[in-house]
Design a protein around this motif. Structure first.
Motif, short mmCIF file in Angstrom:
data_model
loop_
_atom_site.label_atom_id
_atom_site.label_comp_id
_atom_site.label_asym_id
_atom_site.label_seq_id
_atom_site.Cartn_x
_atom_site.Cartn_y
_atom_site.Cartn_z
N PHE A 146 0.88 -1.17 0.00
CA PHE A 146 0.00 0.00 0.00
C PHE A 146 0.91 1.21 0.00
N LEU A 147 0.91 1.90 -1.13
CA LEU A 147 1.85 2.99 -1.34
C LEU A 147 1.15 4.32 -1.08
N THR A 148 1.76 5.12 -0.25
CA THR A 148 1.12 6.40 0.03
C THR A 148 2.16 7.50 0.19
N ALA A 149 1.69 8.72 0.33
CA ALA A 149 2.52 9.88 0.62
C ALA A 149 1.55 10.92 1.16
N THR A 150 2.02 11.90 1.87
CA THR A 150 1.11 12.89 2.44
C THR A 150 0.40 13.65 1.31
N PRO A 151 -0.79 14.18 1.57
CA PRO A 151 -1.47 14.98 0.55
C PRO A 151 -0.61 16.14 0.06
N GLU A 152 0.14 16.76 0.96
CA GLU A 152 0.99 17.90 0.58
C GLU A 152 2.07 17.45 -0.41
N GLU A 153 2.67 16.30 -0.12
CA GLU A 153 3.72 15.78 -1.01
C GLU A 153 3.14 15.44 -2.39
N ARG A 154 1.98 14.82 -2.39
CA ARG A 154 1.38 14.42 -3.67
C ARG A 154 0.95 15.65 -4.47
N ALA A 155 0.44 16.66 -3.77
CA ALA A 155 0.06 17.90 -4.46
C ALA A 155 1.30 18.60 -5.01
N THR A 156 2.40 18.56 -4.26
CA THR A 156 3.64 19.18 -4.71
C THR A 156 4.16 18.49 -5.97
N ARG A 157 4.11 17.16 -5.98
CA ARG A 157 4.58 16.43 -7.17
C ARG A 157 3.76 16.80 -8.39
N ARG A 158 2.45 16.86 -8.18
CA ARG A 158 1.55 17.20 -9.30
C ARG A 158 1.82 18.64 -9.76
N TYR A 159 2.04 19.51 -8.79
CA TYR A 159 2.32 20.92 -9.07
C TYR A 159 3.57 21.03 -9.96
N VAL A 202 3.96 1.53 2.61
CA VAL A 202 5.18 2.25 2.25
C VAL A 202 4.82 3.70 2.00
N ASP A 203 5.45 4.59 2.76
CA ASP A 203 5.20 6.02 2.61
C ASP A 203 6.38 6.63 1.84
N THR A 204 6.08 7.18 0.67
CA THR A 204 7.17 7.71 -0.17
C THR A 204 7.43 9.20 0.06
N THR A 205 6.80 9.78 1.09
CA THR A 205 7.03 11.19 1.39
C THR A 205 8.53 11.41 1.65
N GLY A 206 9.09 12.37 0.94
CA GLY A 206 10.50 12.71 1.16
C GLY A 206 11.47 11.81 0.40
N LEU A 207 10.95 10.76 -0.28
CA LEU A 207 11.84 9.90 -1.06
C LEU A 207 11.86 10.35 -2.52
N THR A 208 13.00 10.21 -3.16
CA THR A 208 13.03 10.47 -4.61
C THR A 208 12.42 9.27 -5.32
N LYS A 209 12.19 9.44 -6.61
CA LYS A 209 11.65 8.35 -7.41
C LYS A 209 12.56 7.13 -7.32
N GLU A 210 13.87 7.37 -7.47
CA GLU A 210 14.83 6.26 -7.46
C GLU A 210 14.83 5.56 -6.10
N GLU A 211 14.77 6.36 -5.03
CA GLU A 211 14.76 5.75 -3.69
C GLU A 211 13.51 4.91 -3.48
N SER A 212 12.38 5.42 -3.99
CA SER A 212 11.13 4.68 -3.84
C SER A 212 11.19 3.36 -4.60
N ILE A 213 11.69 3.41 -5.82
CA ILE A 213 11.78 2.19 -6.65
C ILE A 213 12.67 1.17 -5.95
N CYS A 214 13.80 1.65 -5.45
CA CYS A 214 14.76 0.78 -4.78
C CYS A 214 14.12 0.11 -3.56
N LYS A 215 13.41 0.90 -2.79
CA LYS A 215 12.79 0.40 -1.57
C LYS A 215 11.75 -0.69 -1.89
N ILE A 216 10.93 -0.42 -2.89
CA ILE A 216 9.88 -1.38 -3.24
C ILE A 216 10.50 -2.64 -3.85
#
Ligand code: DC
Length: 224
Positions: A146-159, A202-216
């Motif tokens: 179950f992959l998540t991130a805070t609403p603020e982080e997700r809005a920032t990415r979209r922004y 898994v919370d990807t807040t604060g992780l880069t794309k590469e870090e998230s991929i690596c973790k998963i």
């Protein structure tokens, strides 16, 4: 089927990075990446084209009898066919997101797309992403995330994504939309978004794309 296939289920809210991570992890594992949101988008697009109210089960359910949705893979990339037409690009445009969200709340639409998803997992090793993969579609999946991130982080990415495309956007409005969609997705009657009991959060807040991929990827490897 002589051997059981391996399924990795990745669920979570919009903007948590599911598709990017699922695609990359599938590539590393040599599995097929199945984007189930694309199927709901195809049904939503058909409703739009027919001028139907995509929130209405009464209007959408009869249309399902006219629809054939297929998933094919071209050079490893999923393409979605709607009555034989490749709609992979059209389903990303304009109103298709809202239409997908609307039709995904209709139980009959979910039932209609169920076998297609099941069948992919029966025939292939898959990394499948969506909202109800670990809970409804593939409850038997060997790995559930179950992959998540805070609403603020997700809005920032979209922004940043929209800014990169040269679009002017209001951050506060994006944030409000993210929160509203989370609420809608987790409070709808049909297959609400929720973490499966046996899924790893898994919370990807604060992780880069590469870090998230690596973790998963490491997580999946440790489970298989
Ligand atoms: O992941 P996406 O944004 O492409 O999904 C489009 C819509 O479909 C979204 O509103 C959530 C819904 N959906 C769903 O209800 N169940 C899934 N397994 C995948 C997507």
């Amino acid at each position: 089927m002589s051997e059981r296939m391996i399924s990795v289920a990745i669920d979570g809210p919009a903007g948590a990075g599911k598709s990017t991570i699922a695609r990359a992890v599938a590539g590393k594992l040599g599995f097929i990446y199945v984007d189930t949101g694309a199927l709901y988008r195809a049904v939503g697009l058909y409703g739009l084209r027919k001028g139907a109210d995509t929130t209405s089960a009464e209007q959408m359910l009869p249309l399902l009898e006219e629809i054939k949705v297929e998933m094919i893979y071209v050079e490893g990339e999923q393409r979605v066919l709607l009555n034989g037409e490749d709609v992979s690009e059209a389903i990303r445009l304009g109103e298709a997101s809202m239409a997908a969200s609307n039709v995904s709340a209709i139980q009959g639409v979910r039932d209609f797309l169920f076998d297609l998803q099941k069948d992919m997992a029966r025939r292939h090793n898959v990394v499948m992403d969506g909202r109800d993969i670990g809970t409804v579609v593939l409850p038997e999946a060997q790995v559930k995330i179950f992959l998540t991130a805070t609403p603020e982080e997700r809005a920032t990415r979209r922004y940043n994504e929209l800014l990169g495309k040269g679009q002017q956007v209001d951050f506060d409005q994006l944030l409000a939309e993210v929160k509203q969609r989370d609420y809608n997705d987790s409070h709808r009657a049909a297959a609400p978004l929720k973490q499966a009991d046996d899924a790893v959060l898994v919370d990807t807040t604060g992780l880069t794309k590469e870090e998230s991929i690596c973790k998963i990827f490491e997580l999946v490897q440790s489970k298989l």
